[in-house]
Design a protein around this motif. Structure first.
Motif: not given
Ligand SMILES: [Zn+2]
Length: 196
Positions: A70-77, A94-98, A118-123, A128-132
């Motif tokens: 979610l940290l990675g997703a908020s950076v991306w978003g 996003v993947g790395f932070l997961s 980790a793979a599931a969390c990155s998905l 989340a990034a797409k949604y944001l």
């Protein structure tokens, strides 16, 4: 100093790759292709066993992975909203932070099911990034048409986005998934020890 492997005396002492002690070849084992002495081999086996993932660390690994995702997703978003450019390569972040979240949550344990966690969390992070990004576009469009200012998690916004999620996906999203999952799985991957 011209000591080719073929000229080496097969009965000469061999140095342990881990502690440097020299032993007769019969007193040596091989781990990952390197000669190791028997005490070091025992240590290695013990360490490998100790680093095996106990199921007790899975819940905290999942929580850690989701926080990282979610940290990675908020950076991306955040970057996409601020610049109006969706930079898909941030999927790697996003993947790395997961992966880092899973590793921290698992308190140092590696391998086992952790790369898959980790793979599931990155998905989850990618969705989340797409949604944001979509929520930003939807709420902005509603406000511009004189509608109410809706929150990103407003039920109307959730409905609009979930009903149209398929149209938000493009061919590049496959690439971002591959990059994110690859980066996520690398961080908590275990080391393989092949003992002969
Ligand atoms: Zn040794």
């Amino acid at each position: 100093m011209d000591e080719g492997i073929s000229e080496r005396d097969p009965f000469a002492d061999v140095a342990c790759a881990l502690c440097g002690a020299t032993q007769a070849p019969t007193q040596m084992a091989t781990a990952n292709g390197h000669p190791v002495c028997l005490p070091c081999l025992d240590d290695l086996k013990r360490e490998t066993k100790a680093s095996q993932v106990s199921s007790a660390v899975i819940p905290t690994a999942v929580v850690g992975g989701l926080i990282g995702a979610l940290l990675g997703a908020s950076v991306w978003g955040g970057i996409a909203i601020a610049t109006d450019v969706e930079i898909g390569y941030i999927a790697v972040l996003v993947g790395f932070l997961s992966g880092v979240g899973v590793k921290l949550g698992a308190r140092g344990a590696l391998g086992g099911p952790l790369p898959m966690v980790a793979a599931a969390c990155s998905l989850v992070g990618l969705v989340a990034a797409k949604y944001l990004i979509a929520a930003h576009i939807v709420t902005k469009a509603v406000a511009e048409q004189g509608g109410p200012s809706l929150g990103y998690l407003d039920s109307q916004v959730v409905t609009i986005i979930t009903e149209n999620f398929g149209s938000l996906l493009g061919i590049f999203d496959i690439l971002w998934v591959v990059l994110a999952v690859g980066a996520a799985m690398r961080v908590p991957a275990g080391q393989h020890v092949n003992v002969q």
